[in-house]
Design a protein around this motif. Sequence first.
Motif, PDB file in Angstrom:
ATOM      1  N   SER A 107      16.256  64.620  53.561  1.00  0.00           N
ATOM      2  CA  SER A 107      17.024  65.016  52.375  1.00  0.00           C
ATOM      3  C   SER A 107      18.366  65.628  52.723  1.00  0.00           C
ATOM      4  CB  SER A 107      16.227  66.033  51.556  1.00  0.00           C
ATOM      5  OG  SER A 107      15.193  65.385  50.882  1.00  0.00           O
TER       6      SER A 107
ATOM      7  N   LEU B  98      21.975  64.355  51.221  1.00  0.00           N
ATOM      8  CA  LEU B  98      22.547  65.127  50.114  1.00  0.00           C
ATOM      9  C   LEU B  98      23.595  66.128  50.633  1.00  0.00           C
ATOM     10  CD1 LEU B  98      19.194  65.968  48.305  1.00  0.00           C
ATOM     11  CD2 LEU B  98      20.860  64.304  47.536  1.00  0.00           C
TER      12      LEU B  98
ATOM     13  N   ALA C 253      25.260  68.362  47.954  1.00  0.00           N
ATOM     14  CA  ALA C 253      24.370  69.372  47.394  1.00  0.00           C
ATOM     15  C   ALA C 253      24.214  70.525  48.381  1.00  0.00           C
ATOM     16  CB  ALA C 253      23.002  68.749  47.080  1.00  0.00           C
TER      17      ALA C 253
ATOM     18  N   VAL D 282      25.070  74.519  47.737  1.00  0.00           N
ATOM     19  CA  VAL D 282      24.055  75.579  47.811  1.00  0.00           C
ATOM     20  C   VAL D 282      24.418  76.618  48.868  1.00  0.00           C
ATOM     21  CG1 VAL D 282      21.624  76.048  48.293  1.00  0.00           C
ATOM     22  CG2 VAL D 282      22.254  74.032  46.988  1.00  0.00           C
TER      23      VAL D 282
ATOM     24  N   THR E 284      21.046  62.930  41.057  1.00  0.00           N
ATOM     25  CA  THR E 284      20.101  63.465  42.047  1.00  0.00           C
ATOM     26  C   THR E 284      20.722  64.621  42.821  1.00  0.00           C
ATOM     27  OG1 THR E 284      19.289  61.217  42.293  1.00  0.00           O
ATOM     28  CG2 THR E 284      18.594  62.799  43.962  1.00  0.00           C
ATOM     29  N   VAL E 285      21.955  64.415  43.293  1.00  0.00           N
ATOM     30  CA  VAL E 285      22.650  65.452  44.057  1.00  0.00           C
ATOM     31  C   VAL E 285      22.773  66.721  43.219  1.00  0.00           C
ATOM     32  CG1 VAL E 285      24.842  66.101  45.099  1.00  0.00           C
ATOM     33  CG2 VAL E 285      23.929  63.816  45.464  1.00  0.00           C
TER      34      VAL E 285
ATOM     35  N   ALA F  22      19.402  68.464  42.615  1.00  0.00           N
ATOM     36  CA  ALA F  22      18.934  69.151  43.827  1.00  0.00           C
ATOM     37  C   ALA F  22      19.675  70.472  43.992  1.00  0.00           C
ATOM     38  CB  ALA F  22      19.135  68.260  45.052  1.00  0.00           C
ATOM     39  N   ALA F  23      21.002  70.445  43.824  1.00  0.00           N
ATOM     40  CA  ALA F  23      21.802  71.652  44.009  1.00  0.00           C
ATOM     41  C   ALA F  23      21.421  72.703  42.974  1.00  0.00           C
ATOM     42  CB  ALA F  23      23.286  71.307  43.913  1.00  0.00           C
TER      43      ALA F  23
ATOM     44  N   ALA G  47      17.883  74.121  43.514  1.00  0.00           N
ATOM     45  CA  ALA G  47      17.842  75.014  44.679  1.00  0.00           C
ATOM     46  C   ALA G  47      18.445  76.372  44.336  1.00  0.00           C
ATOM     47  CB  ALA G  47      18.587  74.372  45.849  1.00  0.00           C
TER      48      ALA G  47
ATOM     49  N   PHE H 264      16.570  74.753  49.183  1.00  0.00           N
ATOM     50  CA  PHE H 264      17.280  73.481  49.306  1.00  0.00           C
ATOM     51  C   PHE H 264      16.357  72.373  49.799  1.00  0.00           C
ATOM     52  CE2 PHE H 264      19.887  70.578  51.973  1.00  0.00           C
ATOM     53  CZ  PHE H 264      20.545  69.968  50.930  1.00  0.00           C
TER      54      PHE H 264
ATOM     55  N   GLY I  16      15.594  69.419  47.404  1.00  0.00           N
ATOM     56  CA  GLY I  16      16.063  68.131  47.909  1.00  0.00           C
ATOM     57  C   GLY I  16      14.931  67.118  48.016  1.00  0.00           C
TER      58      GLY I  16
ATOM     59  N   TYR J 150      12.113  66.850  46.309  1.00  0.00           N
ATOM     60  CA  TYR J 150      11.558  66.311  45.068  1.00  0.00           C
ATOM     61  C   TYR J 150      12.622  65.750  44.145  1.00  0.00           C
ATOM     62  CZ  TYR J 150       7.203  68.140  46.736  1.00  0.00           C
ATOM     63  OH  TYR J 150       6.095  68.343  47.496  1.00  0.00           O
ATOM     64  N   SER J 151      13.917  66.003  44.460  1.00  0.00           N
ATOM     65  CA  SER J 151      14.967  65.515  43.573  1.00  0.00           C
ATOM     66  C   SER J 151      15.016  63.987  43.549  1.00  0.00           C
ATOM     67  CB  SER J 151      16.319  66.066  44.017  1.00  0.00           C
ATOM     68  OG  SER J 151      16.656  65.531  45.279  1.00  0.00           O
TER      69      SER J 151
END
Lengths: 518, 102
Positions: free
Chosen positions: A214, A218, A221, A225, B24-25, B28-29, B32, B47, B51, B53-54
Motif C-alpha cells: 500500500s 499511495l 496519501a 498523512v 482511493t488515495v 486512505a489519507a 488514516a 496509514f 491504506g 483496506y482503502s
Amino acid sequence: MAAPAQPDEPGGVRLALNWLHTWFGLLSCLLLLVIFWTGTLAVFDWEIDRWMKPATRFTAPTEMSIDAFRPVAEASAPGAEFWQVQFATDRAPAEFYAQLNDGAHFYRTIGPDGLTLLPDQGTYGGTQFFYPYHFTLNIGFANIGLILCAFAGIMMMVLCVSGVIIHRRIFADFFTFRKSQKSQRSVLDLHNLTGVLALPFHFVISLSGVALFSAMYLPTAQEAVFASDPTAFDQNYFSRPAAGEAGQNSASLDVMAEEAARRWDGVWPGHLRIYYPGDANSYVEARWPLHGSLAARYHSIWFDAATGDVIAAPQPSAASAGYAVLWGLHVVQFDHLTIRWLYFLSGLAGCVLIATGLLFWSQSRRKRHAKTGKKGAEIVAVIAIGGTTGLILATLAFLISNRLLPLDMEGRATLETWCFHAVWLAAFAHAGVRRGAAWREQWIAIAIGGVVAVALNAVTTGDAIPVAIARGQWGVAGIDIMLLLGSFLAIAAAWRMRSSQVRTREGHAKKFLPAEKS
Amino acid sequence: MTLPAPLRTTIRCLAAIILGYFVTVGTAALAAVLMVRFAGWDRTDAFVVAGSYSWIVWVACFMWAFAARQLWFMLLGMAIMATGTMAGAKAIEPYLPVLGAL
C-alpha cells in the motif's frame, strides 16, 4: 446472458457489469494467470529450492552458533553493508545473505555443521524466481512489474464482485456441473464452480496482495498523512548510519539471540542481521520468525554490536498486529501443512477460474467471429493455450534445465530463466501455428516433461521418490509425486480431447489429428 | 444530452481507473488521519491499516462507474469524493501529535 456490446445497452445494471466482467477480465487474464500460477508454486517455494539445489537436501540442525560462524561470514563477504543468518526451519536449512558495498547480493546455504558455506547452486530456485515473479514479474525497471501486479489484484477483486452480481443463480450453480458434449457449457460451469467455491480465497488473497505494498502505491496519501511528521513513518524501524571508523564488535551475537528469545517468551529469532560489521556504529537486528504464527509480524529488537546492549525494542501495537495477520494470510510462512495444501489447491482453482473464463470468451465467439472474419476469438484462444499449458511447459523447462546444466557453468541461474521464457514463447508460437490441435500436443508434451523431470532428478541426484522419502526429504519427494500426478492428468486431458474430437467430427477426425508426439 | 455509446463507455473506463484511484488515495489519507485524531493510533499504524483496506473503495468505484445511468452524477460524485477526502485529510493533519523517529 451474453455480454452486451456496450454497458449502456438497455437491460440494467447486471448487463452493464457483465460488460465490465467480460472486457476487463479479458484485459487482465494473462497477467492474472501468471500471477496465480507463480503464486501457487511459491506456496512451496522452499521445497522447490530443495529440489533445484540438491546439495541443500539435508535435515539441518535448528541451533547454530553465530559467534562460531562469524569468521566465515566476514571472510566470504568482506566490507558488506550488512550480513545476516537466517536460522534453519523445518522447511529450509540455515541461509547466509549479505548485501555487498557495490549493491550486489550474496546468497549461500550454510552447511549442516553450521560453519561452512555450500558452493553456489547456480539457480534462483523457488524463492528467487517464482516468488518474486508472483508480485514483480521479475521486471525491476521503474517498478513496472509491481504496479502491473497491483492493478491485476484490483482487477481480480473487481471481477469477483462483478461476477457475483451478474450471476443470477449463484447458490444453485454451486452444485451444478454439466459434463456435456458441448464443451462450452462445461467450461462455463467450471468457471462458475471454481469462482464460487474459492470466492473468499480469491477476494482475500487479492486484497491482501495489493495491501502489502500500500505505501508504495499511495505515495500522495502517505505525504498527506505524514506532512508535519515525516520521520514518524519509520517509527517501528531503528537505523543509524555507519561511523566510517573501525570499532570493536566484540559483543556475543549468540547472547543477543538468547536475549531476544528471552524477551519473546522463548521464541527464537528468525534471523540475525549485522549492519556495518567492523564499524564503530555497527548494530544488530534480531527479527521475529515468520514460521511460528499466522501473523507475519515485522517485529525486531536492535542491539549495539560493540556492547551488546539493547538499543531499541518497540512494542507492536494492536493495529500492526492486525496488519500482520493480513500479511501472514497472504505470505503463508506459518507451519501448517494442511492449510499450505489448501492454499495450493485454491491457487490452482484460481488458475482454472481464469483459464475457463478466457476459454469461454473465445468459444462463445468462435462461430460468430469466423462468420464475420474477426480474428478476436482465434487470438484469445492462442493466449489461452500459451497462458495455461504453455506456462506449465515453461515451468517444466525451468526444472529440467536445472537438472541438465552443469553446476560450475558461468551464468547458470540466468540461463535457467532463459529456458523458462524461451519455452513459454515457443508454446505461444506453437499455439499460433497449430491452433486447436495445440492443446492436445502441449498436454502430451507436459506429460512427457513431468516424467523427464522426475527421472532426471532420480538420475542426477540419486533421490528417486522412495529414496527421498527414506531420507526424510518429503519436499523433494512431494514435488516428484506432484510432477507424476500432473503427467497423469495431462495424459488424461490429452486423451479426452482426442476422443471428443473424434466424436464431434463423427469419425472423420482421425486424418486431421496430428501425429502422436513421443 | 446523450453521448454516443462508445464514448460513454470510454468515459466509464477512465472514471473507474483514474478517478477511482484518486478516491482511493483520498479515502486512505482521510481515514488514516481520522484514526490518529480520534482513535489515538500512531500515524504509521493508521496509514498502514487505512491504506490496506482503502483498495475496496477502488473496487466500489469500478462498480459505480459501470452501474451508473447518469454519467455526470457519477463523475461529479467521484471528483468531489477524491478532492473532498484529500482536502479533509490535509486540514486535520496539522493538528495531529508529532512523534518523530524511533
